[in-house]
Design a protein around this motif. Structure first.
Motif: not given
Length: 252
Positions: A111-112, A177-179, A212, A214-215, A219
């Motif tokens: 996912r990274s 945010s990972m997005d 979201q 959880q996202r 990090d």
């Protein structure tokens, strides 16, 4: 490596948190040292390029690529450590920590985007070399209107929290945010995501991403990059840090 837990599950959990916290800290220190080494190698390569010692410059670039690959592995390990420390709850059966680490590292790699996180450092290295003999010219393959991050700019997408207005260097619990990669104060963004009126859309003007909970997390790269911003501010003054959040709006 295995762990058992019976009536002392609370003690076991506490030990896991303590040990994973120490491991995480050590691994983050290693990531910082790798990035510092890359910065030093870039400066050396610039001097060598001025002396037209091309082969040595190529050797240094190969070394930078290897270091960044090692940094990628450290990032996966940090995410695995963080996940185990946050989520693992010892049960009555022994815990196979090696298997658990392998599983979490595999998830991280699946996912990274840590490779994308590291690319600006390699880009900055190559730009610094290019500009020795081609100052003011775009690198081959770049368009004139492209936004190019130079060695004097930070790698953070935004340097102030869109909710609190505070610089990211002053946030109590910075998360990203990972997005969309925007950075926020954790408490503020979690309340924002839960709000029915906002529907979770990123609070940065012009950003279409739906967040979201959880996202949105801390990090492993975030703390390191914020430390680099602090160092850059001390060396060059606050004007050296540019917020790229508004670039899309200006272009429109």
């Amino acid at each position: 490596m295995a762990s058992t837990s019976g009536g002392g599950s609370g003690v076991a959990t506490g030990r896991i948190i303590s040990h994973t916290s120490a491991l995480y800290s050590d691994n983050q220190s290693l990531i910082r040292e790798i990035r510092k080494a890359v910065a030093v190698m870039k400066d050396v390569a610039v001097d060598l390029e001025r002396d037209e010692r091309t082969e040595m410059v190529k050797d240094l670039e190969a070394g930078v690529i290897q270091l960044l690959a090692a940094s990628d592995e450290c990032i996966h390990l940090s995410e695995a450590i963080q996940s185990i420390g946050d989520e693992l709850e010892p049960g009555p059966e022994p815990t196979n920590f090696k298997k658990k680490f392998d599983e979490e590292i595999a998830k991280s790699k699946a996912r990274s985007s840590c490779h994308a996180q590291n690319q600006p450092l390699l880009r900055q290295f190559r730009e610094a070399i290019w500009h020795v003999h081609h100052a003011g010219q775009p690198m081959p393959g770049d368009e004139q209107e492209d936004i190019v991050m130079t060695s004097t700019q930070c790698n953070l997408l935004n340097v102030t929290c869109p909710l609190s207005g505070k610089p990211v260097t002053e946030l109590a619990e910075p998360v990203r945010s990972m997005d969309c990669k925007h950075i926020y104060e954790k408490k503020a963004i979690m309340q924002y995501i839960k709000s029915k009126t906002t529907r979770g859309r990123c609070p940065v003007a012009g950003c279409p991403k739906i967040l979201q909970a959880q996202r949105v997390l801390r990090d492993p790269f975030l703390v390191v990059e914020i430390d680099e911003v602090r160092s850059m501010s001390k060396q060059n003054g606050p004007d050296a840090i540019e917020d790229f959040t508004t670039l899309d709006e200006e272009e429109d």
